[in-house]
Design a protein around this motif. Structure first.
Motif, short mmCIF file in Angstrom:
data_model
loop_
_atom_site.label_atom_id
_atom_site.label_comp_id
_atom_site.label_asym_id
_atom_site.label_seq_id
_atom_site.Cartn_x
_atom_site.Cartn_y
_atom_site.Cartn_z
N UNK A 61 -25.58 -20.23 132.33
CA UNK A 61 -24.82 -19.80 133.29
C UNK A 61 -24.19 -18.41 132.21
N UNK A 62 -24.88 -19.25 130.78
CA UNK A 62 -24.06 -17.76 129.99
C UNK A 62 -25.22 -16.59 129.86
N UNK A 63 -26.15 -17.23 129.92
CA UNK A 63 -27.84 -16.09 130.60
C UNK A 63 -27.49 -15.52 131.43
N UNK A 64 -26.99 -15.76 132.65
CA UNK A 64 -27.03 -15.87 134.28
C UNK A 64 -25.55 -14.55 134.54
N UNK A 65 -24.27 -14.56 133.45
CA UNK A 65 -23.15 -13.80 133.13
C UNK A 65 -24.09 -12.80 132.79
N UNK A 66 -24.54 -12.68 131.15
CA UNK A 66 -25.30 -11.63 130.71
C UNK A 66 -25.72 -10.53 131.18
N UNK A 67 -26.85 -11.28 132.04
CA UNK A 67 -27.50 -10.90 132.87
C UNK A 67 -26.90 -10.13 134.39
N UNK A 77 -32.83 -2.95 131.76
CA UNK A 77 -33.69 -3.91 131.07
C UNK A 77 -33.04 -5.31 129.57
N UNK A 78 -32.00 -5.64 129.40
CA UNK A 78 -31.35 -6.42 129.43
C UNK A 78 -30.99 -7.31 129.95
N UNK A 79 -30.24 -6.49 131.26
CA UNK A 79 -29.93 -6.88 132.91
C UNK A 79 -31.34 -8.17 133.00
N UNK A 80 -32.43 -7.52 133.57
CA UNK A 80 -33.76 -7.60 133.93
C UNK A 80 -33.78 -8.89 133.07
N UNK A 81 -33.87 -8.83 131.85
CA UNK A 81 -34.54 -9.75 131.02
C UNK A 81 -33.69 -11.63 131.14
N UNK A 82 -32.35 -10.98 130.95
CA UNK A 82 -31.39 -12.44 131.56
C UNK A 82 -31.90 -13.44 132.48
N UNK A 83 -31.94 -12.38 133.53
CA UNK A 83 -31.97 -13.42 135.28
C UNK A 83 -33.43 -13.48 135.03
N UNK A 84 -34.29 -12.54 134.47
CA UNK A 84 -35.79 -12.90 134.80
C UNK A 84 -35.79 -14.75 133.72
N UNK A 86 -33.10 -17.08 133.48
CA UNK A 86 -33.00 -17.47 134.53
C UNK A 86 -33.49 -18.69 135.81
N UNK A 87 -34.24 -17.38 136.09
CA UNK A 87 -35.00 -17.48 137.44
C UNK A 87 -36.17 -18.62 136.40
N UNK A 88 -36.77 -18.30 135.36
CA UNK A 88 -37.58 -18.52 135.53
C UNK A 88 -37.59 -20.41 134.50
N UNK A 89 -36.46 -20.44 134.23
CA UNK A 89 -35.70 -21.93 133.53
C UNK A 89 -35.01 -22.45 135.03
N UNK A 90 -34.83 -21.99 135.79
CA UNK A 90 -34.74 -23.16 137.03
C UNK A 90 -34.46 -21.80 138.33
N UNK A 91 -35.40 -21.61 139.04
CA UNK A 91 -35.12 -21.25 140.12
C UNK A 91 -33.99 -21.59 141.24
N UNK A 92 -33.48 -22.80 140.89
CA UNK A 92 -32.47 -22.56 141.50
C UNK A 92 -30.98 -22.36 141.35
#
Length: 147
Positions: A61-67, A77-84, A86-92
């Protein structure tokens, strides 16, 4: 008997410490989300989310908020990094797909928007929002072909 009592007491203290950390991390997440969504203080939300990641690196959730925060401050670029991440770790995390697809559409990056929308549709085939985003991504491709 003393060893057993010591072991029980140690286990109890360890459990209390873990419980206190969880509550602390959860309350930090609530405050971070408040800064992002209510106060619109994106820089503070970013600082607090980084602290949250330091305390609980696997708390996505912290990574999602950062994204989301980086997306709103145009740090693509930072947004992309954190959102990706989250998706890589848990696509739910449906919101991560939504934010990332919207980001790619805003950036007029049709290949990435299409890939993200397609991936989201694999996990959420019933969600009409992803079909709408997919259409927007396809529309971007058509705009690119015309120029």
């Amino acid at each position: 008997m003393k060893k057993v009592l010591f072991f029980i007491l140690s286990a109890f203290m360890f459990t209390l410490n873990i419980s206190a950390q969880k509550i602390d991390t959860d309350s930090l997440l609530v405050k971070t989300s408040y800064e992002l969504n209510t106060n619109k203080n994106y820089e503070k939300a970013i600082q607090m989310a980084h602290l949250g990641i330091k305390k609980a690196p696997d708390y996505l959730d912290f990574h999602l908020i950062l994204g989301r925060s980086y997306m709103l401050t145009k740090q693509v670029d930072s947004a992309r990094f954190y959102l990706n991440h989250v998706i890589d770790k848990n696509p739910k995390y449906k919101d991560a797909f939504l934010y990332l697809t919207k980001l790619e559409i805003e950036e007029k990056n049709s290949p990435n928007a299409n890939v993200t929308a397609d991936k989201a549709l694999q996990f959420y085939p019933e969600d009409k929002d992803f079909y709408i985003l997919k259409l927007q991504a396809i529309s971007l491709e058509n705009d690119d072909e015309k120029t």
